[in-house]
Design a protein around this motif. Structure first.
Motif, PDB file in Angstrom:
ATOM      1  N   GLN A   1       0.870  -1.164   0.000  1.00  0.00           N
ATOM      2  CA  GLN A   1       0.000   0.000   0.000  1.00  0.00           C
ATOM      3  C   GLN A   1       0.918   1.228   0.000  1.00  0.00           C
ATOM      4  O   GLN A   1       1.530   1.541   1.019  1.00  0.00           O
ATOM      5  CB  GLN A   1      -0.903   0.036   1.240  1.00  0.00           C
ATOM      6  N   VAL A   2       1.043   1.880  -1.148  1.00  0.00           N
ATOM      7  CA  VAL A   2       1.928   3.042  -1.263  1.00  0.00           C
ATOM      8  C   VAL A   2       1.203   4.258  -0.687  1.00  0.00           C
ATOM      9  O   VAL A   2       0.107   4.613  -1.137  1.00  0.00           O
ATOM     10  CB  VAL A   2       2.324   3.285  -2.729  1.00  0.00           C
ATOM     11  N   ILE A   3       1.823   4.899   0.315  1.00  0.00           N
ATOM     12  CA  ILE A   3       1.150   5.985   1.023  1.00  0.00           C
ATOM     13  C   ILE A   3       2.035   7.223   1.094  1.00  0.00           C
ATOM     14  O   ILE A   3       3.260   7.146   1.127  1.00  0.00           O
ATOM     15  CB  ILE A   3       0.727   5.562   2.454  1.00  0.00           C
ATOM     16  N   ALA A   4       1.370   8.376   1.118  1.00  0.00           N
ATOM     17  CA  ALA A   4       2.029   9.673   1.289  1.00  0.00           C
ATOM     18  C   ALA A   4       0.928  10.668   1.603  1.00  0.00           C
ATOM     19  O   ALA A   4      -0.257  10.413   1.352  1.00  0.00           O
ATOM     20  CB  ALA A   4       2.773  10.092   0.023  1.00  0.00           C
ATOM     21  N   GLN A   5       1.292  11.812   2.114  1.00  0.00           N
ATOM     22  CA  GLN A   5       0.287  12.861   2.272  1.00  0.00           C
ATOM     23  C   GLN A   5      -0.281  13.232   0.915  1.00  0.00           C
ATOM     24  O   GLN A   5      -1.474  13.530   0.779  1.00  0.00           O
ATOM     25  CB  GLN A   5       0.893  14.102   2.946  1.00  0.00           C
ATOM     26  N   GLU A   6       0.592  13.206  -0.109  1.00  0.00           N
ATOM     27  CA  GLU A   6       0.180  13.565  -1.469  1.00  0.00           C
ATOM     28  C   GLU A   6       1.161  12.892  -2.417  1.00  0.00           C
ATOM     29  O   GLU A   6       2.236  13.417  -2.671  1.00  0.00           O
ATOM     30  CB  GLU A   6       0.211  15.094  -1.613  1.00  0.00           C
TER      31      GLU A   6
ATOM     32  N   ARG B   1      -0.782  -0.822  -4.569  1.00  0.00           N
ATOM     33  CA  ARG B   1      -2.012  -0.031  -4.507  1.00  0.00           C
ATOM     34  C   ARG B   1      -1.661   1.394  -4.070  1.00  0.00           C
ATOM     35  O   ARG B   1      -0.880   1.583  -3.138  1.00  0.00           O
ATOM     36  CB  ARG B   1      -3.009  -0.677  -3.536  1.00  0.00           C
ATOM     37  N   LEU B   2      -2.253   2.390  -4.718  1.00  0.00           N
ATOM     38  CA  LEU B   2      -1.844   3.783  -4.532  1.00  0.00           C
ATOM     39  C   LEU B   2      -2.869   4.577  -3.726  1.00  0.00           C
ATOM     40  O   LEU B   2      -4.062   4.553  -4.028  1.00  0.00           O
ATOM     41  CB  LEU B   2      -1.637   4.439  -5.901  1.00  0.00           C
ATOM     42  N   HIS B   3      -2.349   5.313  -2.746  1.00  0.00           N
ATOM     43  CA  HIS B   3      -3.208   6.063  -1.840  1.00  0.00           C
ATOM     44  C   HIS B   3      -2.836   7.550  -1.771  1.00  0.00           C
ATOM     45  O   HIS B   3      -1.656   7.896  -1.711  1.00  0.00           O
ATOM     46  CB  HIS B   3      -3.106   5.495  -0.421  1.00  0.00           C
ATOM     47  N   TYR B   4      -3.886   8.359  -1.735  1.00  0.00           N
ATOM     48  CA  TYR B   4      -3.808   9.780  -1.421  1.00  0.00           C
ATOM     49  C   TYR B   4      -3.177  10.603  -2.537  1.00  0.00           C
ATOM     50  O   TYR B   4      -2.144  11.245  -2.376  1.00  0.00           O
ATOM     51  CB  TYR B   4      -3.084  10.008  -0.083  1.00  0.00           C
ATOM     52  N   ALA B   5      -3.838  10.567  -3.673  1.00  0.00           N
ATOM     53  CA  ALA B   5      -3.431  11.401  -4.806  1.00  0.00           C
ATOM     54  C   ALA B   5      -4.164  12.743  -4.737  1.00  0.00           C
ATOM     55  O   ALA B   5      -5.133  12.914  -3.999  1.00  0.00           O
ATOM     56  CB  ALA B   5      -3.740  10.705  -6.124  1.00  0.00           C
TER      57      ALA B   5
ATOM     58  N   MET C   1      -7.356   3.688  -7.328  1.00  0.00           N
ATOM     59  CA  MET C   1      -6.747   4.982  -7.014  1.00  0.00           C
ATOM     60  C   MET C   1      -7.539   5.646  -5.899  1.00  0.00           C
ATOM     61  O   MET C   1      -8.757   5.794  -5.982  1.00  0.00           O
ATOM     62  CB  MET C   1      -6.722   5.882  -8.250  1.00  0.00           C
ATOM     63  N   ASP C   2      -6.819   6.026  -4.861  1.00  0.00           N
ATOM     64  CA  ASP C   2      -7.409   6.757  -3.739  1.00  0.00           C
ATOM     65  C   ASP C   2      -7.078   8.230  -3.955  1.00  0.00           C
ATOM     66  O   ASP C   2      -5.923   8.644  -3.794  1.00  0.00           O
ATOM     67  CB  ASP C   2      -6.807   6.233  -2.434  1.00  0.00           C
TER      68      ASP C   2
ATOM     69  N   TYR D   1      -9.204  -4.446  -5.815  1.00  0.00           N
ATOM     70  CA  TYR D   1      -9.951  -3.200  -5.718  1.00  0.00           C
ATOM     71  C   TYR D   1     -10.250  -2.800  -4.275  1.00  0.00           C
ATOM     72  O   TYR D   1     -11.004  -1.853  -4.042  1.00  0.00           O
ATOM     73  CB  TYR D   1     -11.269  -3.327  -6.488  1.00  0.00           C
ATOM     74  N   ASP D   2      -9.652  -3.518  -3.336  1.00  0.00           N
ATOM     75  CA  ASP D   2      -9.987  -3.296  -1.929  1.00  0.00           C
ATOM     76  C   ASP D   2      -8.728  -3.146  -1.089  1.00  0.00           C
ATOM     77  O   ASP D   2      -7.895  -4.058  -1.015  1.00  0.00           O
ATOM     78  CB  ASP D   2     -10.810  -4.475  -1.396  1.00  0.00           C
ATOM     79  N   SER D   3      -8.630  -2.000  -0.441  1.00  0.00           N
ATOM     80  CA  SER D   3      -7.511  -1.742   0.461  1.00  0.00           C
ATOM     81  C   SER D   3      -7.861  -2.228   1.866  1.00  0.00           C
ATOM     82  O   SER D   3      -9.037  -2.204   2.254  1.00  0.00           O
ATOM     83  CB  SER D   3      -7.218  -0.234   0.485  1.00  0.00           C
TER      84      SER D   3
END
Length: 433
Positions: A186-191, A222-226, A249-250, A391-393
């Motif tokens: 789960q790739v995460i960042a503020q942005e 899986r990409l989070h917080y775009a 895409m989140d 499709y599910d985080s």
């Protein structure tokens, strides 16, 4: 109290969780027995990793600290330390208001805790951590901070400017995690779409994801917080061409009314938002979009809210969360706008919006009946194996439930699952050969 035992309690987001996992690794390297989020903490030392994002999160953090202060006063705890976003933001105030805490640390200086315990920080372990998630997936933090300056958001106040990790460091961590059995990232960042601008003077998220996808053993990314403004075009190609990059895409959109978006300082308007969603679905067929929306922002009228409801009905997000605006001191909105939407109106709008989405989610779930999906098994719960599709985080999205008698399944393995039924939140299925 168990001697030489430390309990770590993590509040807030998955980015905090990564920090706790790194601290766990360092403490264990120094000979401590460490538990995480134990229902019944028994260690002589407790470390609370706090959240300070919005009012409810701050209240939860304070209440948790006070509970452990009480345990310390009753002799059930010897030392109490606090780290994370809340103490980064309110360090001086907390030191005065809660003197029972032995020491407060911010979000970035938690390594000093080791020194205060008389232990050493092991730099050779900086890419390693002790996972608190099931061993087959991990959160991967690629940057800290944010340069976007949205009117309502306190994150830049807490975490500062966007700071990207070098690509080579991230790939090294991915390879280490794969060696430990991790298959899903789960790739995460503020942005995350801003990734690389500070280090490489251009957006590098597509290159990073592509290099991750080429690492042997990486099954899902899986990409989070775009962020919707200046979305990197080459990321569409990477998502389309690499099978192990989930079609997910989140992307937090917050609102659709152009006047509200302008007041939020989002640098995007209604037309551009619709165009971006259309492009996602054209460029990456089958993609599932998760978004977050806000109701009750200062100046939001009934017409603005009606427009937001139409947007949700038009777009039919696969996944959606929403929250009511909470005024945060130090933010642009807190200093320049009157919080003029009554709390009862905010709550009513939030309930109404989520009711619309609940119906949409149920309808979209029903369309999956009869289809076959690749599913990873996370755990056993009650009478079911519980898994997820691409499709599910974890934690936030629907799950796939497979009856225990269906077949003996291994946690962390992938299976082809035919969906047999659906309810408002989850899918039910059977394994097919």
């Amino acid at each position: 109290m168990r001697k030489n035992t430390i309990d770590i309690i993590t509040l807030g987001c998955s980015k905090n969780l990564v920090d706790s996992e790194k601290l766990l690794r360092q403490l264990r390297a120094n000979g401590y027995k460490v538990t995480h989020d134990s229902e019944h903490p028994t260690g002589e030392i407790a470390v609370i990793n706090t959240c300070g994002f919005i009012g409810d999160a701050k209240e939860e953090s304070i209440n948790t600290i006070l509970e452990f202060c009480e345990a310390k006063e009753e002799g059930r705890l010897r030392h109490l330390y606090v780290m994370g976003c809340l103490s980064e933001r309110y360090l001086k105030e907390l030191q005065v208001e809660i003197p029972q805490v032995d020491k407060f640390y911010g979000k970035f200086n938690w390594t000093e805790l080791l020194q205060d315990l008389g232990k050493a920080y092991h730099p050779e372990l900086q890419q390693e951590r002790t996972l608190t998630t099931p061993g087959h997936y991990a959160y991967l933090k690629i940057s800290e901070g944010c340069d976007r300056q949205c009117a309502y958001c306190a994150i830049p106040i807490i975490t500062g400017h966007h700071v990207s990790r070098p690509i080579e460091d991230i790939i090294e961590e991915v390879k280490w995690l794969v060696s430990q059995g991790v298959k899903e990232f789960q790739v995460i960042a503020q942005e995350l779409t801003y990734y690389g601008v500070d280090l490489y003077k251009e957006q590098k998220i597509a290159e990073l994801v592509e290099r991750m996808a080429e690492v042997d053993g990486v099954e899902w990314i899986r990409l989070h917080y775009a962020y919707p403004s200046h979305f990197p075009d080459d990321l569409f190609r990477v998502m389309r061409e690499h099978k192990n990059v989930c079609k997910y895409m989140d992307i937090a959109l917050q609102h659709i009314s152009t006047p509200v978006l302008a007041r939020m300082r989002r640098h995007v308007n209604k037309e551009e938002t619709y165009q971006l969603i259309e492009r996602f679905r054209r460029e990456v067929p089958g993609i599932h979009l998760r978004t977050t929306l806000m109701v009750g922002f200062p100046g939001e009228t009934e017409d603005d809210f009606e427009e937001l409801k139409r947007f949700v009905r038009d777009v039919r997000f696969d996944r959606m969360g929403a929250f009511a605006y909470s005024e945060e001191e130090g933010t642009y909105a807190g200093e320049h706008y009157e919080d003029d939407v009554p709390e009862n109106v905010k709550r009513q709008r939030l309930d109404e919006l989520m009711a619309i989405q609940e119906d949409i989610s149920a309808e979209l779930g029903a369309t999956k009946i009869g289809q076959i999906f690749k599913v990873i098994i996370d755990r056993i719960e009650g009478d079911y194996f519980v898994g997820r599709t691409e499709y599910d985080s974890p934690e936030v999205d629907p799950e796939v439930l497979i009856a225990l008698e269906n077949k003996e399944l291994r946690i962390g393995d992938f299976y082809q699952v035919k969906i047999t039924s659906a309810d408002d939140f989850d899918l039910y299925g059977t394994v097919v050969e």
